[in-house]
Scaffold this active site. Structure first.
Site, PDB file in Angstrom:
ATOM      1  N   ASN A  21      -7.343   6.665 -34.254  1.00 59.29           N
ATOM      2  CA  ASN A  21      -5.797   6.277 -33.661  1.00 59.29           C
ATOM      3  C   ASN A  21      -5.326   5.184 -34.324  1.00 59.29           C
ATOM      4  O   ASN A  21      -5.603   3.777 -34.387  1.00 59.29           O
ATOM      5  CB  ASN A  21      -5.554   6.315 -31.841  1.00 59.29           C
ATOM      6  CG  ASN A  21      -6.043   7.595 -31.932  1.00 59.29           C
ATOM      7  OD1 ASN A  21      -6.365   8.428 -32.134  1.00 59.29           O
ATOM      8  ND2 ASN A  21      -7.163   7.935 -30.755  1.00 59.29           N
ATOM      9  N   GLY A  76      -1.968   6.488 -30.069  1.00 58.27           N
ATOM     10  CA  GLY A  76      -2.801   6.617 -29.625  1.00 58.27           C
ATOM     11  C   GLY A  76      -3.914   5.697 -29.270  1.00 58.27           C
ATOM     12  O   GLY A  76      -4.784   5.753 -28.225  1.00 58.27           O
ATOM     13  N   GLN A  77      -3.262   4.749 -29.615  1.00 57.54           N
ATOM     14  CA  GLN A  77      -4.432   3.631 -29.873  1.00 57.54           C
ATOM     15  C   GLN A  77      -4.527   2.265 -28.711  1.00 57.54           C
ATOM     16  O   GLN A  77      -3.698   2.121 -28.125  1.00 57.54           O
ATOM     17  CB  GLN A  77      -4.239   2.309 -31.372  1.00 57.54           C
ATOM     18  CG  GLN A  77      -5.276   1.644 -31.211  1.00 57.54           C
ATOM     19  CD  GLN A  77      -5.585   0.852 -32.604  1.00 57.54           C
ATOM     20  OE1 GLN A  77      -3.775   0.590 -33.385  1.00 57.54           O
ATOM     21  NE2 GLN A  77      -6.162   0.054 -33.605  1.00 57.54           N
ATOM     22  N   SER A  78      -5.563   2.556 -28.080  1.00 56.16           N
ATOM     23  CA  SER A  78      -6.171   2.075 -26.866  1.00 56.16           C
ATOM     24  C   SER A  78      -6.865   0.881 -27.039  1.00 56.16           C
ATOM     25  O   SER A  78      -6.587  -0.158 -26.244  1.00 56.16           O
ATOM     26  CB  SER A  78      -6.706   3.049 -25.464  1.00 56.16           C
ATOM     27  OG  SER A  78      -7.837   3.456 -25.778  1.00 56.16           O
ATOM     28  N   ASP A 125     -18.361   7.473 -25.366  1.00 51.02           N
ATOM     29  CA  ASP A 125     -17.351   7.253 -24.588  1.00 51.02           C
ATOM     30  C   ASP A 125     -17.286   7.019 -23.667  1.00 51.02           C
ATOM     31  O   ASP A 125     -18.022   7.978 -23.232  1.00 51.02           O
ATOM     32  CB  ASP A 125     -16.204   8.128 -25.457  1.00 51.02           C
ATOM     33  CG  ASP A 125     -14.976   7.977 -25.463  1.00 51.02           C
ATOM     34  OD1 ASP A 125     -14.646   7.470 -24.047  1.00 51.02           O
ATOM     35  OD2 ASP A 125     -14.440   7.081 -26.229  1.00 51.02           O
ATOM     36  N   ILE A 126     -16.607   6.463 -23.455  1.00 52.05           N
ATOM     37  CA  ILE A 126     -16.897   5.832 -21.538  1.00 52.05           C
ATOM     38  C   ILE A 126     -16.097   6.961 -20.903  1.00 52.05           C
ATOM     39  O   ILE A 126     -16.186   7.700 -19.077  1.00 52.05           O
ATOM     40  CB  ILE A 126     -16.330   4.499 -20.585  1.00 52.05           C
ATOM     41  CG1 ILE A 126     -15.134   4.608 -20.536  1.00 52.05           C
ATOM     42  CG2 ILE A 126     -17.312   4.039 -21.141  1.00 52.05           C
ATOM     43  CD1 ILE A 126     -14.952   3.003 -20.276  1.00 52.05           C
ATOM     44  N   HIS A 175     -11.863   2.157 -34.482  1.00 54.19           N
ATOM     45  CA  HIS A 175     -12.958   2.373 -34.166  1.00 54.19           C
ATOM     46  C   HIS A 175     -12.819   3.590 -34.981  1.00 54.19           C
ATOM     47  O   HIS A 175     -11.527   5.122 -33.771  1.00 54.19           O
ATOM     48  CB  HIS A 175     -13.435   2.383 -32.557  1.00 54.19           C
ATOM     49  CG  HIS A 175     -12.286   2.875 -31.711  1.00 54.19           C
ATOM     50  ND1 HIS A 175     -10.776   2.113 -31.470  1.00 54.19           N
ATOM     51  CD2 HIS A 175     -11.223   3.514 -30.483  1.00 54.19           C
ATOM     52  CE1 HIS A 175     -10.016   2.582 -30.761  1.00 54.19           C
ATOM     53  NE2 HIS A 175     -10.660   3.380 -29.956  1.00 54.19           N
ATOM     54  N   LEU A 176     -13.988   5.004 -34.429  1.00 55.33           N
ATOM     55  CA  LEU A 176     -13.786   6.255 -34.733  1.00 55.33           C
ATOM     56  C   LEU A 176     -14.494   7.015 -33.703  1.00 55.33           C
ATOM     57  O   LEU A 176     -15.619   6.681 -33.397  1.00 55.33           O
ATOM     58  CB  LEU A 176     -14.901   6.256 -36.375  1.00 55.33           C
ATOM     59  CG  LEU A 176     -15.131   8.106 -36.824  1.00 55.33           C
ATOM     60  CD1 LEU A 176     -13.586   7.951 -37.932  1.00 55.33           C
ATOM     61  CD2 LEU A 176     -16.119   7.422 -37.665  1.00 55.33           C
ATOM     62  N   HIS A 177     -13.687   7.758 -33.614  1.00 52.29           N
ATOM     63  CA  HIS A 177     -13.824   8.662 -32.301  1.00 52.29           C
ATOM     64  C   HIS A 177     -14.884  10.222 -33.236  1.00 52.29           C
ATOM     65  O   HIS A 177     -13.574  10.623 -34.519  1.00 52.29           O
ATOM     66  CB  HIS A 177     -12.386   9.640 -31.667  1.00 52.29           C
ATOM     67  CG  HIS A 177     -12.120   8.815 -31.191  1.00 52.29           C
ATOM     68  ND1 HIS A 177     -11.891   8.100 -29.645  1.00 52.29           N
ATOM     69  CD2 HIS A 177     -10.787   8.079 -31.191  1.00 52.29           C
ATOM     70  CE1 HIS A 177     -11.590   7.586 -29.177  1.00 52.29           C
ATOM     71  NE2 HIS A 177     -10.561   6.892 -30.127  1.00 52.29           N
TER      72      HIS A 177
END
Length: 126
Positions: free
Chosen positions: A99, A105-107, A43-44, A112-114
């Protein structure tokens, strides 16, 4: 964390996303794993000492629009996340999160799986 919430509040479903550009190698990413179905990369904007994402190469905007045909792919994301967590030394545990929508909180509107680890996770998370 406030920055991520702000991004989620203005994010819109549909269209190309930064993840599509990463999949096509149009922009760089610190890739951990790749196969024909998914890609895992750091993640960035990490929220833990270890924080990476696992994304499907198939565009699915959010979990609420996934269908029964996506079941195997979504399970594959979790297995890849587990294997990458082990490869990165997350022996004491980690958290997997998806998310959903702005309030969730989906940006980025590409599912995508964090995977977060390397520290004690708090509960409740939000």
């Amino acid at each position: 964390m406030a920055d991520e919430i702000a991004k989620a509040q203005v994010a819109q479903p549909g269209g190309d996303t930064i993840f599509g550009k990463i999949i096509r190698k149009e922009i760089p990413a610190k890739i951990i794993f790749e196969d024909d179905r998914c890609l895992a990369f750091h993640d960035i904007s990490p929220q833990a000492p270890t924080h990476f994402l696992v994304i499907p190469k198939k565009h699915i905007s959010q979990i609420s629009v996934a269908d029964d045909d996506d079941e195997s792919l979504l399970g594959h994301l979790m297995i890849v996340g587990k294997k990458c967590a082990a490869d990165l030394g997350l022996k004491r545990g980690y958290r997997m999160v998806v998310n959903e929508g702005a309030d969730g909180g989906q940006s980025v509107y590409h599912i995508h799986l964090h995977v977060l680890g390397g520290r004690q996770m708090n509960w409740p998370p939000g």
